[in-house]
Design an enzyme around this catalytic site. Structure first.
Site, PDB file in Angstrom:
ATOM      1  N   HIS A 107       0.742  -1.503   0.073  1.00 19.01           N
ATOM      2  CA  HIS A 107       0.165  -0.276   0.479  1.00 19.01           C
ATOM      3  C   HIS A 107       0.889   1.731   0.102  1.00 19.01           C
ATOM      4  CE1 HIS A 107      -3.667  -2.121  -0.042  1.00 19.01           C
ATOM      5  NE2 HIS A 107      -3.603  -2.465   1.454  1.00 19.01           N
ATOM      6  N   HIS A 179      -9.133   2.612   0.007  1.00 19.81           N
ATOM      7  CA  HIS A 179      -9.459   1.440   1.294  1.00 19.81           C
ATOM      8  C   HIS A 179     -10.502   1.590   2.544  1.00 19.81           C
ATOM      9  CE1 HIS A 179      -8.082  -2.200   3.772  1.00 19.81           C
ATOM     10  NE2 HIS A 179      -6.909  -2.034   2.964  1.00 19.81           N
ATOM     11  N   GLU A 314     -11.812  -2.272  -3.149  1.00 21.77           N
ATOM     12  CA  GLU A 314     -10.978  -1.812  -3.908  1.00 21.77           C
ATOM     13  C   GLU A 314     -10.336  -1.942  -5.338  1.00 21.77           C
ATOM     14  OE1 GLU A 314      -7.389  -2.308  -1.290  1.00 21.77           O
ATOM     15  OE2 GLU A 314      -9.625  -3.998  -0.528  1.00 21.77           O
TER      16      GLU A 314
END
Length: 353
Positions: A107, A179, A314
């Site tokens: 991420h 997210h 996502e």
């Protein structure tokens, strides 16, 4: 009613002030977004009885977002999901990235886009917020300066549209997502296992025990991963499938079946509130994460979020594509413009799935 407002949200450990912005429509529904990480902190929509219900998980203060894991509601970049092998090679040059999840880059790294305060420009006529930031060359060891523009627009249909835009002065990687964890029964209501979900995809990516794609594409039909017709999220979790074991539950990328520019992505429904969420995107895939590893995070209602207290949808390109020759890598070049959109719409129309 309706409009844009803001208020102080608190301070980070280094003293910087975080602001929460509210987009409210003429029906009284609203979304709260932080300038820290372009984070969706709250999203209140009416249930079947007309009562406003907050349907996203979040924290009460900025230091929780700064310290706690989970990426609740955050913008993720430069590259979402996982990059294996500690980095990638682009144009013959190796770029070593921060390994912030075992040997994986997760991420965006240790100081990804979720860990920065963004400039904000409210656009009253559109009931929108435009967040901008320059990610300098070398940030998290990614090449190229990346000029970013992220727009959140909230309309009277109770639709939240996210527009991701970026340009670069050098070949680089870009794969942005949000997210947000959704719980359509209310953010502090407990596990989402009884909430019904449809994902409009016939195929998903096989993963290994690190939750990294192997490069193989699997058929969903006849497996616990088939959500085409809609079913409760928890119905097949105990099915004993090897891919459920690899992901500790659902944590998989689905390849959307639609070939249209705007792809019908997913539909979810709560039998408790009657709230329906429909998702569309211009992106080719969606990561369905069922909150398997949520544990001990204390949410904004002072209620701990346990495992599967929320689910994520996502939208993105394929994970680890730069290291998988089977997939198209998310490379952005100078002169090109990264532009992708995702929309989350809320209603109580149509009942269950």
């Amino acid at each position: 009613m309706g409009g844009i407002s803001s208020r102080p949200f608190g301070r980070l450990d280094d003293g910087r002030e975080v602001t929460v912005w509210r987009l409210e429509n003429t029906r009284g529904a609203s979304v709260d977004i932080l300038d820290y990480g372009c984070t969706i902190q709250g999203l209140a929509v009416p249930d079947a009885r007309g009562r406003l219900t907050d349907v996203v998980l979040g924290y009460a203060g900025p230091r929780d977002y700064q310290a706690a894991p989970g990426y609740l509601g955050a913008l993720i970049g430069r590259v979402c999901n996982r990059i294996s092998g500690g980095g990638f090679t682009l144009n013959g040059r190796r770029h070593d990235l921060a390994a912030n999840s075992g040997e994986l880059h997760l991420h965006g790294g240790g100081q990804g886009f979720d860990k920065h305060i963004w400039a904000v420009e409210p656009q009253t006529g559109r009931n929108a917020l435009v967040f901008t930031r320059l990610s300098p060359a070398g940030e998290e060891n990614y090449p190229g300066n990346l000029d970013l523009k992220i727009t959140y627009a909230w309309d009277d249909r109770n639709c939240l549209r996210l527009v991701y835009e970026a340009g670069t002065d050098r070949d680089t990687l870009v794969n942005l997502t949000n997210h947000a964890y959704f719980n359509l029964s209310g953010e502090a209501s407990g596990p989402v296992l009884d909430q019904e979900l449809a994902i409009y995809a016939d195929e998903f990516l096989e993963i290994d025990s690190r939750i990294v794609p192997t490069g193989r594409i699997l058929k969903a039909a006849g497996t616990p991963f088939d959500f085409n017709g809609g079913k409760p999220i928890g119905r097949d979790l105990g099915a004993g499938h090897c891919q459920l074991a690899a992901g500790l539950g659902y944590d998989h990328t689905y390849i959307l079946s639609s070939t249209e520019k705007w792809k019908r992505t997913a539909r979810a429904w709560s039998p408790v509130t009657g709230i329906v969420m429909e998702v569309r995107t211009t992106l080719p895939a969606v990561q369905f994460y069922a909150g398997n590893q949520l544990s001990g995070y204390v949410g904004k209602s002072n209620v701990p979020y346990g495992p599967r207290a929320g689910f994520c949808l996502e939208t993105s390109y394929f994970p680890d594509a730069i290291n998988r020759p089977e997939f198209a890598p998310p490379i952005l070049k100078p002169g090109e413009r990264y532009h992708e959109e995702t929309e989350y719409c809320f209603s109580t129309a149509g009942g269950n799935i």
